[in-house]
Design an enzyme around this catalytic site. Structure first.
Site, short mmCIF file in Angstrom:
data_model
loop_
_atom_site.label_atom_id
_atom_site.label_comp_id
_atom_site.label_asym_id
_atom_site.label_seq_id
_atom_site.Cartn_x
_atom_site.Cartn_y
_atom_site.Cartn_z
N ASP A 67 0.82 -1.21 0.00
CA ASP A 67 0.00 0.00 0.00
C ASP A 67 0.86 1.27 0.00
OD1 ASP A 67 0.95 -0.38 2.59
OD2 ASP A 67 -1.02 -0.85 3.43
N ASP A 136 -7.19 -2.47 14.35
CA ASP A 136 -8.58 -2.77 13.97
C ASP A 136 -8.68 -4.06 13.14
OD1 ASP A 136 -7.53 -2.03 11.50
OD2 ASP A 136 -8.92 -0.38 11.14
N HIS A 138 -6.98 -4.91 10.45
CA HIS A 138 -6.78 -4.82 8.99
C HIS A 138 -5.48 -5.50 8.54
CE1 HIS A 138 -4.65 -0.61 9.34
NE2 HIS A 138 -3.77 -1.59 9.49
N GLU A 143 -9.58 -1.89 5.57
CA GLU A 143 -10.22 -1.53 6.83
C GLU A 143 -11.46 -2.38 7.07
OE1 GLU A 143 -8.28 -0.03 8.46
OE2 GLU A 143 -7.83 2.03 7.92
P1 PGA Z 1 2.44 -1.31 12.56
O1 PGA Z 1 1.22 -1.28 11.53
O2 PGA Z 1 3.34 -2.40 12.11
O3 PGA Z 1 3.06 0.04 12.48
O4 PGA Z 1 1.84 -1.61 13.90
C1 PGA Z 1 0.62 -2.47 11.13
C2 PGA Z 1 -0.57 -2.20 10.24
O5 PGA Z 1 -1.29 -1.21 10.43
O6 PGA Z 1 -0.81 -3.01 9.33
#
Ligand code: PGA
Length: 260
Positions: A67, A136, A138, A143
């Protein structure tokens, strides 16, 4: 889905890097699916170490990132282009023309997303997809509520994701609200997936993804629909898993493992 619990983040990261290195030894021109965020940093550090100290070769590797934020140029220090360059690409020998990251600045997102999907297929599909998980639930920026068959597309970020990621920006208002993200369906086409999580803040999301029902509300739970998924977690991220003793038992009693 196979869950492996490590004592520390470093052990988890080293194990994940070893698994990726094994794929590269067997298939030097493998296609790797890359993730950003704080979770995979340890894996990238270890892969860079293996490249520098053990000659792990990336010269035939192709990569696709999950992404990118919409509106950030590749030079913006919070863009995922910048993140990947700083934390991984500039330290290894992947040919620049083999590196694919969604564009945050195209003026035709729909055409770009279709092209991105097509490039993944033309390059033979993703062999190993590295994944983090959001608080959350994802995967990538899929999302809650994202279709489990979704493809690469423009996505509006959830407020929780914006709050979680605000720590990287000067102020919350600076966090982009849109991203281009591979879809859940795109991710499920990778040959193998490696979901990583560490820290207490991920414990609930991991419990929901691993032991809850398959639901679009926790897009990581869609990985149950995939035949080859490893979930690597540290003790804290594993702390809300009801079956964690069973997962440890499985690791201790792998067929072929010595019986004590
Ligand atoms: P993070 O993000 O590794 O910074 O915790 C993970 C994500 O949101 O997929």
């Amino acid at each position: 889905m196979e869950v492996v619990i490590y004592r520390t983040y470093e052990e988890m990261s080293q194990a994940a890097a070893r698994e990726i290195a094994e794929v590269l030894y067997a298939k030097p021109n493998a296609v790797l699916g890359m993730a950003t965020g704080s979770t995979p940093l340890g894996v990238y550090r270890e892969l860079v170490r293996m490249h520098k100290e053990e000659g792990l070769d990336f010269s035939q590797v192709t990569t696709f990132n999950l992404d990118e934020y919409v509106g950030l140029s590749p030079r913006h220090d919070q863009s995922y282009h910048y993140f990947m360059h700083e934390n991984f690409f500039k330290h290894v020998n992947i040919p620049p023309q083999h590196i694919y990251i969604p564009s945050g600045t195209t003026n035709n997102y729909k055409a770009f997303c279709e092209w991105y999907e097509r490039r993944i297929k033309e390059c033979g599909g993703i062999d190993v997809q590295i994944l983090g998980i959001g608080s959350d639930g994802h995967i990538a920026f899929n999302e809650p509520g994202s279709s489990l068959m979704s493809r690469t597309r423009l996505k509006t970020l959830a407020r929780q994701t914006i709050d979680d990621n605000a720590r990287f920006f000067k102020k919350r208002e600076d966090v982009p609200i849109y991203a281009i993200t591979m879809g859940v369906g795109t991710i499920l086409e990778a040959r193998h997936c490696l979901l990583l999580a560490n820290g207490k803040k991920k414990a609930q999301a991991i419990a929901q993804a691993v032991e809850g029902p398959v639901t679009a509300m926790i897009t990581a739970s869609a990985l149950h629909l995939h035949p080859s998924v490893m979930v690597y977690v540290d003790e804290e991220a594993a702390s809300e898993l009801k079956m964690r003793e069973y997962y440890r038992w499985i690791q201790e009693n792998k067929p072929g493992a010595p019986r004590s």
